[in-house]
Motif scaffolding. Structure first.
Motif, PDB file in Angstrom:
ATOM      1  N   MET A   1      26.309  45.675 -34.482  1.00 34.91           N
ATOM      2  CA  MET A   1      25.815  44.955 -33.318  1.00 34.91           C
ATOM      3  C   MET A   1      26.933  44.035 -32.852  1.00 34.91           C
ATOM      4  O   MET A   1      27.474  43.236 -33.622  1.00 34.91           O
TER       5      MET A   1
ATOM      6  N   THR B   1      16.397  48.243 -27.569  1.00 35.30           N
ATOM      7  CA  THR B   1      16.772  46.921 -27.083  1.00 35.30           C
ATOM      8  C   THR B   1      15.544  46.274 -26.467  1.00 35.30           C
ATOM      9  O   THR B   1      14.901  46.869 -25.596  1.00 35.30           O
TER      10      THR B   1
ATOM     11  N   TYR C   1      15.609  45.026 -37.245  1.00 31.29           N
ATOM     12  CA  TYR C   1      16.384  44.237 -36.288  1.00 31.29           C
ATOM     13  C   TYR C   1      17.708  43.828 -36.918  1.00 31.29           C
ATOM     14  O   TYR C   1      17.772  43.527 -38.121  1.00 31.29           O
TER      15      TYR C   1
ATOM     16  N   GLN D   1      25.425  45.256 -27.663  1.00 31.38           N
ATOM     17  CA  GLN D   1      25.361  46.696 -27.876  1.00 31.38           C
ATOM     18  C   GLN D   1      25.108  46.968 -29.353  1.00 31.38           C
ATOM     19  O   GLN D   1      25.798  46.422 -30.219  1.00 31.38           O
TER      20      GLN D   1
ATOM     21  N   ARG E   1      10.995  47.030 -23.435  1.00 32.75           N
ATOM     22  CA  ARG E   1      11.631  47.601 -24.620  1.00 32.75           C
ATOM     23  C   ARG E   1      12.208  48.966 -24.253  1.00 32.75           C
ATOM     24  O   ARG E   1      11.483  49.867 -23.829  1.00 32.75           O
TER      25      ARG E   1
ATOM     26  N   GLY F   1      22.291  49.028 -25.252  1.00 32.08           N
ATOM     27  CA  GLY F   1      22.233  47.574 -25.159  1.00 32.08           C
ATOM     28  C   GLY F   1      21.931  47.151 -23.747  1.00 32.08           C
ATOM     29  O   GLY F   1      21.294  47.884 -22.980  1.00 32.08           O
ATOM     30  N   THR F   2      22.376  45.960 -23.389  1.00 28.34           N
ATOM     31  CA  THR F   2      22.252  45.494 -22.017  1.00 28.34           C
ATOM     32  C   THR F   2      23.647  45.293 -21.449  1.00 28.34           C
ATOM     33  O   THR F   2      24.648  45.278 -22.171  1.00 28.34           O
TER      34      THR F   2
ATOM     35  N   ILE G   1      19.998  47.670 -18.445  1.00 24.72           N
ATOM     36  CA  ILE G   1      19.947  48.421 -19.689  1.00 24.72           C
ATOM     37  C   ILE G   1      21.081  49.440 -19.653  1.00 24.72           C
ATOM     38  O   ILE G   1      21.287  50.109 -18.635  1.00 24.72           O
TER      39      ILE G   1
ATOM     40  N   GLY H   1      17.171  38.500 -25.959  1.00 22.29           N
ATOM     41  CA  GLY H   1      17.039  39.900 -26.300  1.00 22.29           C
ATOM     42  C   GLY H   1      17.318  40.131 -27.770  1.00 22.29           C
ATOM     43  O   GLY H   1      17.853  39.263 -28.459  1.00 22.29           O
ATOM     44  N   ARG H   2      16.936  41.316 -28.257  1.00 24.09           N
ATOM     45  CA  ARG H   2      17.237  41.724 -29.626  1.00 24.09           C
ATOM     46  C   ARG H   2      17.425  43.223 -29.661  1.00 24.09           C
ATOM     47  O   ARG H   2      16.937  43.947 -28.794  1.00 24.09           O
ATOM     48  N   VAL H   3      18.115  43.706 -30.689  1.00 22.66           N
ATOM     49  CA  VAL H   3      18.316  45.133 -30.888  1.00 22.66           C
ATOM     50  C   VAL H   3      17.819  45.531 -32.263  1.00 22.66           C
ATOM     51  O   VAL H   3      17.814  44.725 -33.204  1.00 22.66           O
TER      52      VAL H   3
END
Length: 519
Positions: free
Chosen positions: A422, A452, A474, A407, A380, A399-400, A495, A461-463
């Motif tokens: 998002m 993230t 979320y 993002q 995380r 984001g990634t 990341i 994944g999640r943000v």
């Protein structure tokens, strides 16, 4: 079930507070004299490891990231720390500055690290360029280089007992191993000879044990490591399969490193899905003059857990968390290409990383995206960011970065308003495609926390965001994590902290802190 698991983990971490933020994501050293593979649960591909006295050094490729070509140090092959990068700024092509489509998936490929006569040497080839020989008296640099007269794919540098230097090179689209002889100062090729052939092999590495030469090659199409041996560099060579990938039990690019007591340990890269390509180490025993990975009880198998090769060394790992209090970035950070140094600062607001918005149509095309390696199995990433510098049109956030680059971005709106969106940018053969996943969420106040979550066990994944670092929301649903060498970055999911503006000059994002923790 997936959604429920994400929500449960969110609740647990929100209550855990600071202690969770400081937790280690992965620890190879088990604290009882054993270690677990991988030694680093992150994308450290194309490894080459050597020993100098009591110290081990590890070089790993970084493609177009800057600074490039990561170097690590260990005293036991298990606990590693980053000590520097070979290439402070990539040179030789405008693509390294993210011009003409950039250099994603190319840049610097596999390196070979050696120490001879008090000097460290690294042979490496930027794709489409001639092979470079870097040299330095200290592993921390500074490094200088010269070019030889050709492009040697994945060059394997080797010094024989008489001090003569050679490069073994092969490319997987063929399989011919060519031996290049170098002059005394490693500035020119004096001769070239084909010494071996196995269809599809690459990643050549040469070592010598008790008068016998050993040549290690990756066979990517079978995800297999081959070892060949000969009494002469010219051959003929006998070849045997050594290990093949099966989960974490194999790999395909690697070789041996000797320990101070004369034993050998093996190292090997294996493909690990969305996190990228990781490195295992393994005990090695010898049978009839052949090195065999694993133990006599389980030959040809890289153990999931084994005794540490050297006991008694303290725990260490590459850094992750950063409060940006220094005057230089931590060694864990890289830029997606060479940065525009006029557009970022650690001193304009001391204690903060300031990213000025670069002009770009999308994240994939934006310079000054600051990245570090994703960590597994689950990690995380969280930033605390200031809203004060965000201007209309800015898209700045966390984001990634990879095949899919989601993002959670702070967007500047007209009238000084700010919102969160998002979005997911996917790299395709036709170019980057961006999908906005969530309607604009209006935000007020001076700060926002963005995070993230990366779950490499499910490749999802999640943000999320928070306005007080306690209550988290979320947004946008889950997104895929994926490794793709054809259209991605040729690296595991990274990341990313970014800030760009498609049209106007834009403002800036101030980042107060970054933390990385397991969840």
């Amino acid at each position: 079930m997936v959604k429920a698991a994400w929500l449960a983990s969110a609740t647990v971490l929100a209550m855990a507070g600071l202690s969770a933020a400081q937790a280690q994501v992965w620890r190879s050293d088990q604290g009882d004299g054993t270690f677990r593979n991988p030694i680093l649960y992150a994308d450290y591909p194309d490894p080459d490891i050597i020993r100098v006295g009591e110290d081990f050094y590890f070089v790993s490729t970084t493609f177009a990231n800057a600074p490039g070509v990561t170097l690590l140090h260990s005293r036991d092959l298990v606990n590693w720390k980053i000590v520097g990068h070979v290439v402070p700024r990539l040179d030789g092509s405008p693509k390294f500055d993210l011009e003409d489509g950039g250099s994603y998936r190319t840049g610097f490929f596999a390196a070979s690290l050696r120490h001879h006569g008090g000097t460290f040497y690294i042979a490496i080839t930027p794709v489409g360029h001639k092979t470079r020989i870097y040299r330095s008296k200290a592993i921390t640099g500074p490094w200088t280089y010269n070019e030889i007269d050709r492009e040697a794919f994945d060059p394997g540098l080797f010094f024989d007992d008489d001090g003569k230097a050679y490069i073994a090179t092969s490319i997987g689209s063929d399989g011919t191993v060519t031996l290049l002889s170098l002059n005394k100062d490693l500035t020119a090729v004096t001769s070239s000879k084909v010494i071996h052939y196995v269809q599809g092999i690459e990643g050549s590495k040469l070592i010598k044990r008790k008068g016998t030469y050993y040549l290690f090659n990756a066979l990517p199409r079978r995800l297999e490591l081959l070892v060949s041996r000969s009494k002469s560099l010219d051959g003929p060579w006998e070849t045997r399969p050594q290990i093949s990938t099966s989960g974490k039990t194999g790999g395909h690019q690697g070789a041996l490193v000797d320990l101070p007591d004369g034993r050998d340990f093996g190292f090997v890269m294996f493909d690990a899905g969305s996190i990228g390509r990781m490195t295992n180490i393994s005990p090695v025993h010898w049978v009839d003059g052949w090195p065999v990975w694993g133990t006599p009880e389980q030959p040809g198998r890289v153990p999931d857990r084994a005794l540490k090769p050297i006991q008694g060394q303290p725990f260490s790992e590459p850094p992750t968390t950063d409060n940006f209090a220094g005057r230089t970035l931590g060694l864990q950070w890289q830029w997606n290409h060479n940065p525009d140094n006029s557009r970022w600062s650690l001193t304009q607001r001391p204690g903060f990383l300031r990213l000025h918005a670069t002009r770009a149509p999308d994240l994939w095309s934006a310079r000054n995206t600051l990245v570090q390696k994703g960590q597994g199995p689950r990690a995380r990433a969280t930033i605390k960011a200031s809203l004060a510098g965000i201007r209309q049109g800015d898209v700045c956030g966390l984001g990634t970065f990879g095949k899919f680059s989601p993002q959670l971005a702070i967007s500047g709106e007209s009238g000084g308003r700010r919102s969160l969106r998002m979005q997911v940018t996917e790299s395709t053969v036709e170019g980057p495609k961006t999908e906005v996943r969530e309607r604009a969420i209006a935000i007020r106040g001076g700060n926002v926390w963005l995070r993230t979550d990366l779950d490499f066990t499910s490749d999802l994944g999640r943000v999320a965001y928070s306005l007080d670092a306690r209550r988290w929301t979320y947004v946008g649903g889950t997104f895929p994590l994926k490794f793709d060498w054809r259209t991605g970055t040729f690296q595991g999911e990274q990341i990313a902290i970014s800030c760009y503006n498609p049209g106007a000059k834009g403002g800036f994002l101030d980042v107060d802190s970054f933390t990385l923790a397991k969840f």
